[in-house]
Design a protein around this motif. Structure first.
Motif, PDB file in Angstrom:
ATOM      1  N   ALA A   1     -17.272 -26.188  23.751  1.00  0.00           N
ATOM      2  CA  ALA A   1     -16.772 -26.572  22.428  1.00  0.00           C
ATOM      3  C   ALA A   1     -15.313 -27.010  22.510  1.00  0.00           C
ATOM      4  CB  ALA A   1     -16.923 -25.407  21.450  1.00  0.00           C
ATOM      5  N   MET A   2     -14.525 -26.325  23.336  1.00  0.00           N
ATOM      6  CA  MET A   2     -13.118 -26.712  23.486  1.00  0.00           C
ATOM      7  C   MET A   2     -12.998 -28.092  24.138  1.00  0.00           C
ATOM      8  SD  MET A   2     -11.567 -23.035  24.624  1.00  0.00           S
ATOM      9  CE  MET A   2      -9.822 -23.293  24.326  1.00  0.00           C
TER      10      MET A   2
ATOM     11  N   ALA B   1     -18.114 -22.270  18.026  1.00  0.00           N
ATOM     12  CA  ALA B   1     -19.184 -23.007  18.698  1.00  0.00           C
ATOM     13  C   ALA B   1     -20.516 -22.629  18.079  1.00  0.00           C
ATOM     14  CB  ALA B   1     -19.190 -22.693  20.192  1.00  0.00           C
TER      15      ALA B   1
ATOM     16  N   SER C   1     -12.159 -16.956  19.368  1.00  0.00           N
ATOM     17  CA  SER C   1     -13.350 -17.777  19.589  1.00  0.00           C
ATOM     18  C   SER C   1     -14.560 -17.029  19.063  1.00  0.00           C
ATOM     19  CB  SER C   1     -13.523 -18.133  21.067  1.00  0.00           C
ATOM     20  OG  SER C   1     -13.697 -16.992  21.844  1.00  0.00           O
TER      21      SER C   1
ATOM     22  N   ARG D   1      -5.321 -21.766  16.937  1.00  0.00           N
ATOM     23  CA  ARG D   1      -6.068 -21.668  18.192  1.00  0.00           C
ATOM     24  C   ARG D   1      -7.386 -20.928  17.962  1.00  0.00           C
ATOM     25  NH1 ARG D   1      -2.158 -18.801  22.053  1.00  0.00           N
ATOM     26  NH2 ARG D   1      -2.158 -17.419  20.279  1.00  0.00           N
TER      27      ARG D   1
ATOM     28  N   VAL E   1     -18.081 -21.627  24.506  1.00  0.00           N
ATOM     29  CA  VAL E   1     -16.710 -21.773  24.002  1.00  0.00           C
ATOM     30  C   VAL E   1     -15.985 -22.855  24.800  1.00  0.00           C
ATOM     31  CG1 VAL E   1     -14.483 -20.624  23.722  1.00  0.00           C
ATOM     32  CG2 VAL E   1     -16.584 -19.451  23.080  1.00  0.00           C
TER      33      VAL E   1
ATOM     34  N   THR F   1     -11.625 -21.434  18.102  1.00  0.00           N
ATOM     35  CA  THR F   1     -12.750 -22.252  18.544  1.00  0.00           C
ATOM     36  C   THR F   1     -14.018 -21.640  17.978  1.00  0.00           C
ATOM     37  OG1 THR F   1     -11.617 -22.788  20.598  1.00  0.00           O
ATOM     38  CG2 THR F   1     -13.975 -23.190  20.526  1.00  0.00           C
TER      39      THR F   1
ATOM     40  N   ALA G   1     -13.881 -30.640  21.542  1.00  0.00           N
ATOM     41  CA  ALA G   1     -12.781 -30.793  20.586  1.00  0.00           C
ATOM     42  C   ALA G   1     -11.664 -31.643  21.176  1.00  0.00           C
ATOM     43  CB  ALA G   1     -12.243 -29.416  20.182  1.00  0.00           C
TER      44      ALA G   1
END
Length: 168
Positions: free
Chosen positions: A123-124, A109, A81, A105, A120, A107, A127
């Protein structure tokens, strides 16, 4: 990063770490494994989360990726991330994550981590919402395509295919 003026960098508080410095930092973190120095870190293990709260275009993460590969680890085994306040830097970081084949995987942001330490996670969540919406739209499109298929077959059938009622 050349797209931004020096004043824009200062306005966002951006200071880019030169690649040799990033590499030295990654090597310093690994020194405990190489020289038996007792550091507060352990050897990396797949599944661990590697995070940079002010990633810029990802220079430190590039060094971490290179460090992992040099020691026989696959960066795709880790969760990554990265956050940056600058949208251009965040976009560069996303492109770099793909170029470095970090992992599915990842992320990225675009946020101020001092103002939003949950950037984070936010943002996840965003998504996941986008993927759910995509799946819903694709599902509806498949239903529509399935319903239209017999209609297209009927339209393609020539008039000779039409069945006339038998004469009585």
């Amino acid at each position: 990063m050349c797209l931004l003026s020096h004043g824009a960098w200062q306005g966002l508080g951006e200071y880019h770490i030169p690649a040799p410095v990033a590499d030295a930092m990654a090597d310093t973190l690994a020194a405990g494994q190489v020289m038996d120095i007792s550091l507060a870190i352990n050897a990396p293990h797949g599944g661990e989360h590697i995070h940079d709260p002010c990633a810029g275009s990802g220079g430190l993460l590039r060094s971490a990726t290179q460090h992992l590969r040099e020691r026989g680890h696959d960066p795709a085994d880790f969760q990554w991330s990265m956050v940056d306040i600058d949208p251009i830097a965040a976009a560069c970081c996303a492109v770099n994550a793909m170029a470095w084949k970090l992992s599915p995987r990842v992320t990225v942001a675009c946020a101020d981590t001092l103002a939003n330490p949950n950037a984070v996670a936010d943002a996840m969540q965003e998504a996941r919402a986008v993927f759910e919406h995509r799946d819903e739209v694709v599902g509806k499109a498949r239903i529509i395509a399935t319903l239209r298929q017999p209609e297209h077959l009927m339209d393609a059938c020539p008039l000779a295919c039409s069945v006339d009622p038998p004469p009585f």
